[in-house]
Design a protein around this motif. Structure first.
Motif, short mmCIF file in Angstrom:
data_model
loop_
_atom_site.label_atom_id
_atom_site.label_comp_id
_atom_site.label_asym_id
_atom_site.label_seq_id
_atom_site.Cartn_x
_atom_site.Cartn_y
_atom_site.Cartn_z
N GLU A 4 46.04 -5.08 -6.55
CA GLU A 4 47.26 -4.63 -7.21
C GLU A 4 47.84 -3.40 -6.52
O GLU A 4 49.05 -3.29 -6.32
CB GLU A 4 46.95 -4.31 -8.67
N LEU A 5 46.98 -2.46 -6.12
CA LEU A 5 47.44 -1.26 -5.42
C LEU A 5 48.02 -1.62 -4.06
O LEU A 5 49.05 -1.08 -3.66
CB LEU A 5 46.30 -0.26 -5.27
N ALA A 7 49.44 -4.40 -3.28
CA ALA A 7 50.74 -5.04 -3.53
C ALA A 7 51.81 -3.99 -3.81
O ALA A 7 52.94 -4.10 -3.33
CB ALA A 7 50.63 -6.01 -4.68
N HIS A 8 51.45 -2.97 -4.58
CA HIS A 8 52.41 -1.90 -4.86
C HIS A 8 52.75 -1.10 -3.60
O HIS A 8 53.92 -0.72 -3.41
CB HIS A 8 51.89 -0.96 -5.95
N GLN A 11 55.13 -3.11 -1.60
CA GLN A 11 56.45 -3.11 -2.22
C GLN A 11 57.19 -1.80 -1.94
O GLN A 11 58.38 -1.80 -1.61
CB GLN A 11 56.32 -3.34 -3.71
N VAL A 12 56.49 -0.68 -2.06
CA VAL A 12 57.11 0.62 -1.77
C VAL A 12 57.53 0.69 -0.30
O VAL A 12 58.63 1.15 0.02
CB VAL A 12 56.16 1.78 -2.13
N LEU A 91 51.49 7.23 -4.89
CA LEU A 91 50.90 5.96 -5.29
C LEU A 91 49.41 5.93 -4.98
O LEU A 91 48.60 5.41 -5.76
CB LEU A 91 51.63 4.81 -4.59
N GLY A 95 46.49 5.60 -7.81
CA GLY A 95 45.57 4.49 -7.73
C GLY A 95 44.11 4.90 -7.68
O GLY A 95 43.21 4.11 -7.98
#
Length: 96
Positions: A4-5, A7-8, A11-12, A91, A95
């Motif tokens: 999940e991290l 993926a974030h 995205q950023v 981020l 995380g």
């Protein structure tokens, strides 16, 4: 690092790349249009009153430098986000 991290982070980074392109692209477009309009007005003024050309020419080059400086500030800001992105650091910290 969790999936999940990652993926974030991706995205950023993707949104940052899009923002960089927009900052540089619109900045260059605005600077080019501004210098083009200024140059055309200078030529019109020089054709109407040739005796004022030295005065107008100095002011035109000053304004061209200011217009270009505004674009380069945008490029510097874009490079800051490209190489030292504070959003990625925040981020990573969130995380764990």
């Amino acid at each position: 690092m969790t999936v999940e991290l990652v993926a974030h982070l991706a995205q950023v980074q993707g949104f940052t790349a899009i923002a960089l392109g927009l900052i540089i692209g619109f900045g260059a477009l605005g600077a080019c249009i501004g210098i083009g309009i200024m140059g055309s007005k200078f030529l019109e003024a020089a054709a109407r009153q040739p005796e004022l050309v030295p005065l107008l020419q100095g002011r035109m080059f000053l304004l061209a430098g200011l217009i270009d400086a505004a674009f380069l500030i945008g490029v510097a800001l874009a490079m800051f986000f490209a190489f030292a992105n504070p959003l990625l650091g925040a981020l990573h910290t969130a995380g764990g």
